[in-house]
Design a protein around this motif. Structure first.
Motif, PDB file in Angstrom:
ATOM      1  N   SER A   5      33.051  82.457 -18.402  1.00 42.12           N
ATOM      2  CA  SER A   5      32.482  81.540 -17.416  1.00 42.12           C
ATOM      3  C   SER A   5      31.373  82.246 -16.648  1.00 42.12           C
ATOM      4  CB  SER A   5      33.554  81.088 -16.427  1.00 42.12           C
ATOM      5  OG  SER A   5      34.707  80.660 -17.116  1.00 42.12           O
ATOM      6  N   PHE A  27      43.273  78.307   5.779  1.00 38.18           N
ATOM      7  CA  PHE A  27      43.376  77.945   4.361  1.00 38.18           C
ATOM      8  C   PHE A  27      44.448  76.897   4.107  1.00 38.18           C
ATOM      9  CE2 PHE A  27      41.898  82.412   4.069  1.00 38.18           C
ATOM     10  CZ  PHE A  27      40.756  82.192   3.326  1.00 38.18           C
ATOM     11  N   ASN A  41      32.616  87.780   1.018  1.00 37.54           N
ATOM     12  CA  ASN A  41      33.978  87.273   1.142  1.00 37.54           C
ATOM     13  C   ASN A  41      34.238  86.577   2.459  1.00 37.54           C
ATOM     14  OD1 ASN A  41      35.599  87.869  -1.350  1.00 37.54           O
ATOM     15  ND2 ASN A  41      34.466  89.771  -1.033  1.00 37.54           N
ATOM     16  N   TRP A 100      30.406  87.209  -8.696  1.00 33.66           N
ATOM     17  CA  TRP A 100      31.604  86.476  -8.307  1.00 33.66           C
ATOM     18  C   TRP A 100      32.111  86.931  -6.944  1.00 33.66           C
ATOM     19  CZ3 TRP A 100      34.982  86.364 -13.440  1.00 33.66           C
ATOM     20  CH2 TRP A 100      34.270  85.665 -14.415  1.00 33.66           C
ATOM     21  N   ALA A 105      41.416  87.804   3.009  1.00 35.95           N
ATOM     22  CA  ALA A 105      40.067  88.228   2.632  1.00 35.95           C
ATOM     23  C   ALA A 105      39.813  87.942   1.148  1.00 35.95           C
ATOM     24  CB  ALA A 105      39.887  89.710   2.918  1.00 35.95           C
ATOM     25  N   ASP A 106      40.859  88.092   0.317  1.00 35.36           N
ATOM     26  CA  ASP A 106      40.719  87.816  -1.115  1.00 35.36           C
ATOM     27  C   ASP A 106      41.097  86.379  -1.469  1.00 35.36           C
ATOM     28  OD1 ASP A 106      40.035  90.498  -2.118  1.00 35.36           O
ATOM     29  OD2 ASP A 106      42.023  91.039  -1.386  1.00 35.36           O
ATOM     30  N   ARG A 107      41.527  85.636  -0.486  1.00 35.52           N
ATOM     31  CA  ARG A 107      41.905  84.233  -0.662  1.00 35.52           C
ATOM     32  C   ARG A 107      43.081  84.042  -1.621  1.00 35.52           C
ATOM     33  NH1 ARG A 107      36.829  85.063  -1.064  1.00 35.52           N
ATOM     34  NH2 ARG A 107      36.453  84.389  -3.212  1.00 35.52           N
ATOM     35  N   ALA A 147      34.471  89.798  -7.234  1.00 37.80           N
ATOM     36  CA  ALA A 147      35.618  89.743  -8.142  1.00 37.80           C
ATOM     37  C   ALA A 147      35.254  90.234  -9.543  1.00 37.80           C
ATOM     38  CB  ALA A 147      36.166  88.324  -8.220  1.00 37.80           C
ATOM     39  N   PRO A 202      39.610  77.273   1.577  1.00 39.64           N
ATOM     40  CA  PRO A 202      39.333  77.124   3.010  1.00 39.64           C
ATOM     41  C   PRO A 202      39.489  75.668   3.462  1.00 39.64           C
ATOM     42  CG  PRO A 202      37.545  78.306   1.891  1.00 39.64           C
ATOM     43  CD  PRO A 202      38.457  77.787   0.828  1.00 39.64           C
ATOM     44  N   PRO A 233      38.490  89.947  -4.980  1.00 35.45           N
ATOM     45  CA  PRO A 233      37.083  89.986  -4.584  1.00 35.45           C
ATOM     46  C   PRO A 233      36.763  90.904  -3.409  1.00 35.45           C
ATOM     47  CG  PRO A 233      38.084  87.838  -4.119  1.00 35.45           C
ATOM     48  CD  PRO A 233      39.043  88.590  -4.983  1.00 35.45           C
ATOM     49  N   GLU A 250      45.342  74.875 -11.789  1.00 33.57           N
ATOM     50  CA  GLU A 250      44.023  75.364 -11.361  1.00 33.57           C
ATOM     51  C   GLU A 250      44.114  76.200 -10.091  1.00 33.57           C
ATOM     52  OE1 GLU A 250      44.390  71.815 -11.846  1.00 33.57           O
ATOM     53  OE2 GLU A 250      43.937  72.140 -13.958  1.00 33.57           O
ATOM     54  N   ASP A 301      40.028  75.903 -16.865  1.00 33.48           N
ATOM     55  CA  ASP A 301      40.374  74.882 -15.882  1.00 33.48           C
ATOM     56  C   ASP A 301      39.781  73.521 -16.237  1.00 33.48           C
ATOM     57  OD1 ASP A 301      41.878  76.539 -14.171  1.00 33.48           O
ATOM     58  OD2 ASP A 301      40.044  77.394 -13.359  1.00 33.48           O
ATOM     59  N   GLY A 324      35.992  77.247 -10.690  1.00 33.90           N
ATOM     60  CA  GLY A 324      37.000  77.366 -11.731  1.00 33.90           C
ATOM     61  C   GLY A 324      36.437  77.898 -13.030  1.00 33.90           C
ATOM     62  N   ALA A 325      37.351  78.285 -13.913  1.00 34.91           N
ATOM     63  CA  ALA A 325      36.998  78.908 -15.179  1.00 34.91           C
ATOM     64  C   ALA A 325      36.971  77.879 -16.295  1.00 34.91           C
ATOM     65  CB  ALA A 325      38.021  79.989 -15.503  1.00 34.91           C
ATOM     66  N   ARG A 376      32.040  80.510 -11.459  1.00 35.51           N
ATOM     67  CA  ARG A 376      33.464  80.687 -11.730  1.00 35.51           C
ATOM     68  C   ARG A 376      34.388  80.789 -10.515  1.00 35.51           C
ATOM     69  NH1 ARG A 376      37.978  81.284 -11.458  1.00 35.51           N
ATOM     70  NH2 ARG A 376      39.470  82.469 -12.697  1.00 35.51           N
ATOM     71  N   PRO A 377      34.120  81.684  -9.560  1.00 38.33           N
ATOM     72  CA  PRO A 377      35.117  81.843  -8.489  1.00 38.33           C
ATOM     73  C   PRO A 377      35.190  80.642  -7.560  1.00 38.33           C
ATOM     74  CG  PRO A 377      33.284  83.374  -8.186  1.00 38.33           C
ATOM     75  CD  PRO A 377      33.019  82.649  -9.451  1.00 38.33           C
ATOM     76  N   TYR A 378      34.172  79.799  -7.574  1.00 38.31           N
ATOM     77  CA  TYR A 378      34.131  78.708  -6.619  1.00 38.31           C
ATOM     78  C   TYR A 378      34.488  77.363  -7.240  1.00 38.31           C
ATOM     79  CZ  TYR A 378      31.866  82.701  -4.735  1.00 38.31           C
ATOM     80  OH  TYR A 378      31.626  83.998  -4.375  1.00 38.31           O
ATOM     81  N   ALA A 428      33.053  83.202   1.854  1.00 39.38           N
ATOM     82  CA  ALA A 428      33.934  82.445   0.957  1.00 39.38           C
ATOM     83  C   ALA A 428      35.226  81.997   1.630  1.00 39.38           C
ATOM     84  CB  ALA A 428      34.261  83.279  -0.278  1.00 39.38           C
ATOM     85  N   THR A 429      35.599  82.634   2.740  1.00 41.58           N
ATOM     86  CA  THR A 429      36.813  82.177   3.408  1.00 41.58           C
ATOM     87  C   THR A 429      36.548  80.973   4.295  1.00 41.58           C
ATOM     88  OG1 THR A 429      36.454  83.693   5.248  1.00 41.58           O
ATOM     89  CG2 THR A 429      37.871  84.477   3.484  1.00 41.58           C
ATOM     90  N   GLN A 430      35.275  80.623   4.449  1.00 43.83           N
ATOM     91  CA  GLN A 430      34.942  79.448   5.255  1.00 43.83           C
ATOM     92  C   GLN A 430      34.593  78.280   4.341  1.00 43.83           C
ATOM     93  OE1 GLN A 430      31.788  81.140   7.476  1.00 43.83           O
ATOM     94  NE2 GLN A 430      33.153  82.529   8.567  1.00 43.83           N
ATOM     95  N   PRO A 431      34.767  77.073   4.868  1.00 48.00           N
ATOM     96  CA  PRO A 431      34.530  75.925   3.984  1.00 48.00           C
ATOM     97  C   PRO A 431      33.042  75.656   3.754  1.00 48.00           C
ATOM     98  CG  PRO A 431      35.241  75.198   6.165  1.00 48.00           C
ATOM     99  CD  PRO A 431      35.280  76.682   6.186  1.00 48.00           C
TER     100      PRO A 431
END
Ligand SMILES: Cc1cc2nc3c(=O)[nH]c(=O)nc-3n(C[C@H](O)[C@H](O)[C@H](O)COP(=O)(O)OP(=O)(O)OC[C@H]3O[C@@H](n4cnc5c(N)ncnc54)[C@H](O)[C@@H]3O)c2cc1C
Lengths: 461, 354
Positions: free
Chosen positions: B106, A130, B194, B282, A106-108, B285, A218, B267, A165, B118, B114-115, B110-112, B197-200
């Motif tokens: 950032s 993932f 969330n 975020w 859930a938090d990846r 997060a 993902p 998150p 990264e 990065d 990078g910061a 940011r969460p998707y 976010a776990t899916q592409p």
């Protein structure tokens, strides 16, 4: 802390703190912990097999107490000799630290011990949809600890990045035996200085990583493969720039040069056009609905002056067939010459042609074969010098040539290593890339983490 | 555009400071002095050290002096349809590249993607002895030497003067849209953000405030439209301004003058107490919260595996960042001394002890 080095007392205390089967001292057993893929070798005196963080902590503290060199080791697949215990002492192998500690889809993120293999991570997270981005070819055999210590990556880095990264936090034991946790279990681990990234790429010289929190991505639904063949390296490099400048970033952008194409043609059955001077293997990933569109966008960027042939695979089978050409290169290389020096340099993408032309010139001048391929999207080129080491003239020439290769790379604003690290084999060249003042600071950093200099001595700077 | 290399003067300033044992306060556009702790010492403005040194759009790399205004960099990139992937907040018109990287802040992306750190490829810095050092370079990958450029990012000028920075830049997405979903509680919003976010999907920002969840998607048109259909929600038309305001803290949530805390959490962490008063960014997060009870908040957040820092207002002479463990604190001190042995740079800017 200035006790003289004392193997016997160290061993006695280690036996007190660890299980008997965690300590190896038989020469036959030690032997296999003394080398890596660089073919360099040195004998450790003791091998320690920690099972968890606490065992590492105990070992580091004892090595400090008895002034013993301590070399961390994953699976020894590194190519630059960074795990070779040149000063003897203890090799700490993480092979038994191979648990997945926390999985939080859930938090990846996933928290793993350092000895889990890269493939072990991929397998553990695949069912949740993932992957962990770093994808060295050696994934099945190499550890997360080794990946982090070298910042190892593969083709996917062009889109998804390297370990730097893709790591959220670390648990580690510094050279002076202190436990530290860097980053936190969040997407934003900013408290204080970024020690996470400082440890990543430090080749086991600052701290031993015991656990790592890895950021997961993902898995895309679909993937397409393209193969583009160009008349010359200049046209291929221009295509790389065009592909990178459009928004559908490919998840692999691999390149092989004319010499490599020649090898493939000579030593395999793969069919390639006669006048081919460079080839790109491109992979695009994304959602089922978007993949065709994105593939067309990349294909159109691949088109331009100098393109001879462009093939897009529309099935798994066709994709395999396209990759087969690229994959037949490694066996072909083995046919050419008994000895291979494999360097992994990086130059800005626009300098790839200058680099390749320069390498062709060096090959002619020194009378050896140079074959180049690599990750074009980030300018990371594997330069292979092929020669017969038994032939003294060729052998001497090859090393003179290597020297010139590095000159050429630095002249083109490049770096000596994109993923394989410095280890033992590039030590002599580091000071060409890094000036003395900067090196001095790096030594000071080393000293602060490892004041007695026990961690991986005789390496790096 | 202005171009000026201030390095020789800086060498002079630093050597005089060492001789006089005079601490220096490094200042860019002075837009982020509200953040961190107040440093002491003589102010040294970096604004003169300005100009883009090298920008090769086809290389996706830009190198500039640290005093270059951030807006100049962003405009330069936009001309070539490129951008900074970490979407840095400016917090004022005068924001400079150096200040941005030193603070390491950032934006919503940011969460998707990078910061700030990065995207830092290399750096030229001046240490506390007045020496100029270089780390990394202008190439995308580099494992020769310790990653000091990233160590400098977010160090708030306590280690040295950032002179020049090389950044990786990215092509602008072809399409960007924002969807709004109604969620009557923070709990369901966190779950939804969330889950997406776990899916592409091509998510590039996700925040929640007062019953509404804002989801930004970016990428190629097909990918964005496909994701939009799968995710659902009303399309939001004034989205660019909205995200700008979130990034710059101009959104009405941020108008309060009470102590503003930033909570950094995994998150998907369940809604904390008083979550309905928090602005969730975020994808959960980063949670913003006004509170006069910092210590209790820090303890609570730490229990959930995160940390809290006092971002704006409040008592800034105390510590504003979550405390470091003893071995980390010692390592920080030692790092500081390795870079800045006379302790002349930004004393107290990050933690009170250095
Ligand atoms: C067939 C083959 C293909 C390869 N392909 C690639 C590739 O595509 N990309 C690439 O980048 N590399 C590649 N490599 C090189 C190598 O596999 C990688 O560098 C890998 O990351 C090394 O992992 P390892 O576990 O074997 O580490 P080792 O070789 O055992 O150690 C490497 C370094 O890491 C340090 N180390 C190990 N564990 C820790 C720890 N827990 N804490 C601190 N330091 C530690 C060691 O001291 C040493 O400095 C390849 C190698 C082979 C043999």
């Amino acid at each position: 802390m200035n006790t003289p080095r004392n193997t016997a007392s160290l061993l006695a205390e280690l036996r007190h703190q660890l299980q008997p089967r965690q300590i190896l001292t038989e020469p036959a057993e030690l032997l296999s912990y003394g080398y890596d893929n660089s073919r360099q070798q040195a004998m450790p005196e003791i091998v320690v097999l920690p099972r968890e963080h606490a065992d590492v902590l105990a070992t580091v503290n004892l090595c400090n107490k008895y002034a013993m060199p301590l070399t961390p080791r994953g699976r020894g697949t590194g190519t630059t000799g960074a795990t070779v215990p040149v000063k003897g002492g203890v090799v700490l192998s993480t092979e038994q630290m191979n648990r997945i500690l926390i999985s939080s889809p859930a938090d990846r993120y996933v928290v793993v011990e350092a000895g889990v293999t890269n493939q072990g991570v991929q397998d553990a997270v695949a069912s949740d949809g993932f992957f962990w981005a770093p994808d060295p070819t050696s994934a099945a055999y190499c550890t997360v600890g080794g990946n982090l210590a070298y910042n190892s990556a593969g083709p996917r880095a062009v889109k998804y990045g390297t370990p730097r990264e893709n790591v959220l936090g670390l648990r580690a034991v510094t050279g002076d035996g202190k436990e530290i946790r860097t980053g936190v279990y969040t997407s934003k681990g900013v408290v204080g200085y970024d020690l996470t990234r400082l440890l990543i790429g430090s080749e086991g010289s600052l701290a031993i990583i015991t656990e790592a929190t890895l950021k997961l991505t993902p898995t895309p639904e679909a993937k397409r493969t393209l193969r583009a063949i160009y008349r010359d390296i200049e046209s291929a490099a221009e295509a790389v720039s065009r592909i990178m400048a459009q928004p559908a970033t490919p998840c692999a952008l691999e390149f092989i040069d004319g010499q490599a194409i020649e090898m493939i043609r000579r030593y395999s059955t793969a069919e390639l056009p006669e006048n081919a001077g460079a080839m790109l293997m491109i992979e695009v990933d994304g959602s089922l609905e978007a993949i065709e569109h994105d593939t067309r966008a990349v294909a159109s960027a691949a088109q331009g002056a100098g393109l001879i042939a462009l093939s897009t695979a529309s099935s798994e089978g066709e994709s395999k067939a396209l990759w087969q050409t690229r994959k037949s290169l490694s066996p072909a290389l083995r046919n050419v010459a008994p000895k291979k020096i494999n360097e992994d340099v990086v130059v800005p993408v626009s300098r790839i042609p200058t680099l390749i032309r320069g390498l062709e010139e060096l090959a002619t001048r020194f009378g050896i074969t140079i074959v180049n391929f690599g990750h074009a999207g980030n300018g990371n080129i594997h330069v292979n010098l092929l020669f017969d080491a038994a032939d003294t003239k060729q052998n001497t020439n090859a090393y003179h040539c290597l020297d010139q290769v590095f000159e050429l790379v630095l002249k083109n604003h490049g770096t000596l290593s994109g993923e394989h690290g410095i280890g033992l084999v590039k030590q002599d060249y580091v000071n060409r890339e890094i000036d003395p003042v900067t090196l001095d600071l790096m030594r000071r950093i080393k000293h602060e983490f490892d004041p007695n200099g026990i961690l991986n001595p005789g390496k790096l700077y | 555009m202005n171009h000026y290399d201030y390095t020789p003067e800086l060498e002079h300033v630093v050597s005089e400071a060492i001789a006089a044992q005079q601490p220096l306060q490094l200042v860019g556009g002075d837009t982020k002095s509200f953040y961190g702790r107040p440093a002491f010492g003589e102010r040294v403005s970096m604004k003169r050290h300005t100009g883009v040194i090298h920008y090769e759009p086809t290389e996706l790399v830009l190198t500039a002096h640290s005093g270059t205004p951030l807006h100049v960099i962003e405009t330069t990139l936009a001309e070539h349809n490129q951008m900074l992937a970490f979407e840095p907040p400016h917090f004022g018109e005068d924001a400079t590249l150096g200040g941005t990287i030193a603070c390491g802040l950032s934006g919503p992306r940011r969460p998707y993607s990078g910061a700030a750190r990065d995207y830092v490829l290399g750096m030229r810095i001046m240490n506390g002895k007045g020496e100029v050092l270089r780390f990394g370079g202008e190439v995308m990958k580099n494992v020769a030497g310790y990653d000091v450029a990233r160590l400098m990012t977010g160090a708030m000028g306590t280690l040295g003067i950032i002179l020049d920075v090389s950044l990786k830049v990215v092509p602008r997405p072809a399409v960007e849209i924002t969807l709004v979903q109604e969620h009557d509680s923070a709990t369901t919003a966190i779950r939804s953000m969330n889950q997406i976010a776990t899916q592409p999907h091509s998510l590039s920002a996700a925040c929640h405030w007062q019953g509404k969840t804002y989801l930004r998607l970016c990428g190629t048109e097909r990918a964005v439209m496909a994701s939009a259909r799968a995710i659902g929600g009303e399309q939001f038309h004034d989205a660019a301004n909205f995200w700008h305001d979130v990034r710059e803290q101009r959104h009405s949530f941020f108008s309060n003058t009470r102590p503003l805390w930033r909570l950094s959490l995994p998150p998907a962490t369940a809604a904390l107490d008083r979550s309905e008063d928090m602005f969730l960014d975020w994808g959960g997060a980063q949670r913003w919260h006004y509170s006069e009870h910092g210590e209790a908040l820090q303890t609570l957040v730490a229990l959930h595996g995160g940390h809290a820092s006092l971002f704006r207002s409040g008592e800034r002479r105390d510590e504003v960042f979550a405390p470091l463990s003893a071995p980390l604190k010692r390592l920080h001190m030692e790092m500081k001394l390795a870079f800045d042995p006379h302790c002349i740079f930004n004393q107290g800017r990050m933690y009170s002890s250095y």
